[in-house]
Write a protein that holds these residues in place. Structure first.
Motif, PDB file in Angstrom:
ATOM      1  N   PHE A 143      13.021  25.276  23.386  1.00  0.00           N
ATOM      2  CA  PHE A 143      13.968  26.000  24.122  1.00  0.00           C
ATOM      3  C   PHE A 143      13.058  26.557  25.526  1.00  0.00           C
ATOM      4  O   PHE A 143      12.158  27.480  25.470  1.00  0.00           O
ATOM      5  N   PRO A 144      13.512  26.420  26.754  1.00  0.00           N
ATOM      6  CA  PRO A 144      12.921  26.654  27.811  1.00  0.00           C
ATOM      7  C   PRO A 144      13.004  28.056  28.244  1.00  0.00           C
ATOM      8  O   PRO A 144      12.273  28.791  28.930  1.00  0.00           O
ATOM      9  N   THR A 145      14.271  28.805  27.856  1.00  0.00           N
ATOM     10  CA  THR A 145      14.506  30.154  28.207  1.00  0.00           C
ATOM     11  C   THR A 145      15.070  30.746  27.001  1.00  0.00           C
ATOM     12  O   THR A 145      15.443  30.467  26.008  1.00  0.00           O
ATOM     13  N   ALA A 146      15.058  32.296  27.098  1.00  0.00           N
ATOM     14  CA  ALA A 146      15.544  32.870  26.117  1.00  0.00           C
ATOM     15  C   ALA A 146      17.075  32.977  25.852  1.00  0.00           C
ATOM     16  O   ALA A 146      17.406  33.171  24.839  1.00  0.00           O
ATOM     17  N   TYR A 147      17.724  32.420  27.067  1.00  0.00           N
ATOM     18  CA  TYR A 147      19.261  32.275  26.891  1.00  0.00           C
ATOM     19  C   TYR A 147      19.354  31.014  26.044  1.00  0.00           C
ATOM     20  O   TYR A 147      20.517  31.292  25.483  1.00  0.00           O
ATOM     21  N   ASP A 148      18.537  29.942  26.071  1.00  0.00           N
ATOM     22  CA  ASP A 148      18.753  28.918  25.079  1.00  0.00           C
ATOM     23  C   ASP A 148      18.433  29.545  23.679  1.00  0.00           C
ATOM     24  O   ASP A 148      19.239  28.747  22.677  1.00  0.00           O
ATOM     25  N   LEU A 149      17.562  30.222  23.498  1.00  0.00           N
ATOM     26  CA  LEU A 149      17.401  30.717  21.895  1.00  0.00           C
ATOM     27  C   LEU A 149      18.579  31.599  21.642  1.00  0.00           C
ATOM     28  O   LEU A 149      19.074  31.401  20.432  1.00  0.00           O
ATOM     29  N   LEU A 150      19.363  32.297  22.355  1.00  0.00           N
ATOM     30  CA  LEU A 150      20.418  32.887  22.063  1.00  0.00           C
ATOM     31  C   LEU A 150      21.679  32.021  21.741  1.00  0.00           C
ATOM     32  O   LEU A 150      22.256  32.374  20.699  1.00  0.00           O
ATOM     33  N   GLY A 151      21.542  30.786  22.502  1.00  0.00           N
ATOM     34  CA  GLY A 151      23.100  30.137  22.335  1.00  0.00           C
ATOM     35  C   GLY A 151      22.600  29.197  20.993  1.00  0.00           C
ATOM     36  O   GLY A 151      23.523  28.683  20.323  1.00  0.00           O
ATOM     37  N   ALA A 152      21.287  29.098  20.679  1.00  0.00           N
ATOM     38  CA  ALA A 152      20.920  28.368  19.318  1.00  0.00           C
ATOM     39  C   ALA A 152      20.983  29.181  18.203  1.00  0.00           C
ATOM     40  O   ALA A 152      21.099  28.495  16.932  1.00  0.00           O
ATOM     41  N   SER A 153      21.068  30.523  18.337  1.00  0.00           N
ATOM     42  CA  SER A 153      21.212  31.114  16.997  1.00  0.00           C
ATOM     43  C   SER A 153      22.471  31.191  16.491  1.00  0.00           C
ATOM     44  O   SER A 153      23.310  31.402  17.226  1.00  0.00           O
ATOM     45  N   GLN A 154      22.611  31.443  14.991  1.00  0.00           N
ATOM     46  CA  GLN A 154      23.850  31.488  14.278  1.00  0.00           C
ATOM     47  C   GLN A 154      23.638  32.387  13.229  1.00  0.00           C
ATOM     48  O   GLN A 154      22.468  32.798  12.645  1.00  0.00           O
ATOM     49  N   PRO A 155      24.644  33.052  12.959  1.00  0.00           N
ATOM     50  CA  PRO A 155      24.821  34.041  11.825  1.00  0.00           C
ATOM     51  C   PRO A 155      24.342  33.526  10.840  1.00  0.00           C
ATOM     52  O   PRO A 155      24.848  32.628  10.187  1.00  0.00           O
TER      53      PRO A 155
END
Length: 642
Positions: free
Chosen positions: A331-343
């Motif tokens: 993940f290059p950015t924190a935004y990519d981390l947020l998009g990959a996280s799932q409940p």
């Protein structure tokens, strides 16, 4: 059949006799377009064959024969028409009765007057049909006994033979609708009357639209009946003629069969190739294909290889049966981390790049070091620069991972530090992954979001040449929902592949059934390699363009000031260097002008800053050295120190 105009043929045509095959005896060319005008055919060549399949009434032109004035009637016109026996009118009833008795027709007759008739019984409106039954004496006057049919009742009238007209003789029978008049061949070019028009007489000229099939025309041809062309009916001698009608694969897909469908390629769309597959070279004009139906399932996945300088791109069918294993995602950015996280699915990563909190221009944001372990908790908001709220990623910093697994309670008790990262934070993160399960493609994409890093550990058993296991890693990028057609070659029925009509819309023609087609399940290739141009064309689809871009980082407040400061320092430093490079014009000093060197000579050099590691130490000055030499040596060392 003798050649007739297309208009005369259509007017006399019985719709129940369709289809009819016509041959053009004299062609026509409309200047301005050799194909069609307003969707209608306007260019027919002599000798063309036309298979008429349907005739539709477009409009009817109503003309006053006396003045030439015209008007158009819609096919659903509700007025009624009466047929005039001729263009002659009669001035009185006596003239009308005399003309009727002299002809072969006997009483009763039907007539009308173009003026209103006033009697003691009632008033007869103009152009109201009347029936003349007999001539008799009534109250001492020779009268015509007439019947007025008002719908609810019939009224008996006695009109004197001297009654002034003009009168028009009508054809026997009730008034007719527009369609009834047009369907009666005896009323062609006849004089009619209609109470909806102020004209004494009128003629009707229908205009039709002819739908026909022509050789090598993909769509149904629409020809106006008024086109000035002569045709000949050759239906009886043309039973053996087969009209080749081109068909697009998209049209075969839209109509839904019937499948299997034997076809022959008429045209291949131009442009750069989409697939790097061996069957693509077989799609040439004249090649026969068998369309077996719609591929199932309808979804595909775009995938790119990892670990190669030049990545390769593939389209993987939803029916792929190979086995896959997850690989750590990057993940290059924190935004990519947020998009990959799932409940319900914890996401833990390890940082691969150092970052200080002050680099983000906000001391509230945490600093990260290479090797830090984080767990993504979710999104939130924090106060950023310019006193504005910005979106942030909330993470929990984890402790160092040991060889033995610690209980969840101990780890939670030790590490409760939460850190905030702006979504625009450009760092580097690698997923912590300990999943060694082997997934099918369907299960993997159902449990985890895309993009997803995988390694194909077992190839598709139905695809011996499956290239995916040979790559160290794949990234499943997008899911495409698009219908494909399963196709096989006539020359090699065992070679089955899937064609997307949206991007490879071949023009084909139906042929007789192809022999030797395989029965049962078809061995269809489930992996197709894409060209780079087609791959990026797919990534530009509207479904992908609708994805929100990552947030743009704010402009750095001190960026311009920092550049100015750097430029000033650079200017000062360059000026100092230029001054040092120039030989100083100093007077030669004698020995007396130098300070005395005491036995503790270290005090003389204590004022000089310490030198960096690796630099050559200064050469000490002795008392017996020459005056000029001693002066130049000190100046040289001092310049190097600066």
């Amino acid at each position: 059949m003798e050649p007739v105009s297309l208009q005369d043929f259509v007017c006399a045509l019985d719709p129940a006799s369709l289809p009819r095959v016509l041959r053009v005896c004299s062609g026509v060319y409309f200047q301005g377009s050799i194909y069609e005008i307003s969707g209608n055919e306007c260019c027919l060549s002599t000798g063309d064959l036309i298979k008429v399949t349907h005739v539709r009434l477009q409009k009817v032109v109503c003309e006053n024969p006396g003045t030439g004035q015209t008007t158009e009637l819609a096919p659903n016109f509700q007025g009624h028409f009466s047929f005039l026996t001729g263009p002659q009118s009669y001035g009185t009833l006596e003239e009308l009765v005399y003309a009727a008795t002299q002809s072969s027709k006997l009483l009763p007759i039907r007539f009308m007057s173009t003026h209103r008739i006033t009697t003691k019984a009632r008033v007869v409106p103009e152009e109201q049909p009347l029936k003349l039954e007999a001539v008799e004496m009534h109250m001492g006057t020779c009268c015509a006994r007439c019947v007025l049919d008002s719908g609810a009742q019939q009224v008996l009238l006695h009109l004197p033979l001297s009654q002034q007209g003009p009168f028009w003789k009508l054809e026997p029978g009730p008034p007719r609708t527009l369609l009834q008049v047009l369907q009666d061949p005896a009323l062609k070019d006849a004089l009619l009357t209609c109470s909806a028009f102020p004209w004494r007489s009128l003629t009707l000229m229908p205009q039709y639209e002819v739908e026909a099939i022509m050789h090598l025309r993909r769509t149904v041809v629409k020809i106006p009946s008024t086109l000035e062309v002569d045709v000949e009916d050759v239906t009886a001698s043309s039973q053996h003629i087969h009209f080749i009608q081109p068909l697009l694969l998209s049209e075969a897909l839209a109509r839904g069969g019937p499948f299997p469908l034997a076809t022959e390629i008429l045209e291949v769309p131009e442009g750069s190739p989409s697939f790097l597959s061996p069957w693509l070279n077989s799609l040439q004009k004249g090649q026969r294909l068998c369309l077996h139906g719609v591929a199932s399932p309808p979804w595909r996945f775009l995938a790119s290889t990892r670990g190669r300088k030049v990545p390769r791109h593939f389209m993987i069918s939803g029916a792929y049966r190979g086995k896959l294993r997850r690989r750590p995602r990057e993940f290059p950015t924190a935004y990519d981390l947020l998009g990959a996280s799932q409940p319900g699915q914890p996401l833990r990563v390890v940082t691969t790049k150092d970052c200080e909190g002050d680099e983000l221009e906000n001391l509230g944001f945490a600093s990260l070091a290479v090797g830090d372990r984080l767990e993504v908790l979710g999104s939130g908001q924090a106060l950023g620069q310019h006193e504005k709220d910005i979106d942030v990623l909330v993470c929990q910093r984890l402790g160092e991972q040991t060889g033995e697994e610690e209980s969840g309670e101990d780890e939670e008790a030790e590490d409760q530090e939460q850190i905030l990262l702006p979504l625009y934070f450009s760092g580097g993160f690698v997923e912590e992954l300990s999943d060694a399960r082997r997934y099918s493609l369907q299960d993997l994409t159902a449990q985890f979001s895309l993009p997803c890093e995988v390694k194909v550990v077992a190839k598709d058993p139905r695809h011996p040449a499956d290239p995916l296991p040979s790559f160290p890693g794949l990234q499943l990028e997008e899911k495409i929902l698009e219908p494909f057609l399963v196709v096989s070659l006539d020359s090699d029925p065992e070679m089955c592949f899937e064609i997307p009509p949206r991007w490879l819309d071949l023009t084909v023609a139906e042929v007789e059934e192809l022999p030797g087609q395989p029965s049962g399940p078809l061995p269809t290739a489930t992996v197709e390699e894409l060209t780079e141009a087609f791959y990026y064309r797919l990534r530009k689809l509207p479904a992908f363009e609708s994805q929100a871009p990552p947030p743009r980082p704010p402009k750095s407040k001190g960026l311009s000031e920092q550049k100015k400061q750097m430029s000033k320092e650079k200017g000062v430093k360059s000026s100092q260097v230029s001054r040092l490079q120039e030989p100083p014009l100093l007077p030669k000093l004698g020995t007396k002008s130098l300070p005395k060197v005491t036995q503790d000579s270290s005090n003389l050099y204590s004022e000089v800053p310490g030198r960096k590691k690796g630099h050559r130490p200064a050469v000490p000055i002795t008392e017996d050295s020459d005056d000029e030499h001693d002066y130049e040596e000190i100046l040289e060392q001092f310049s190097k120190t600066l």
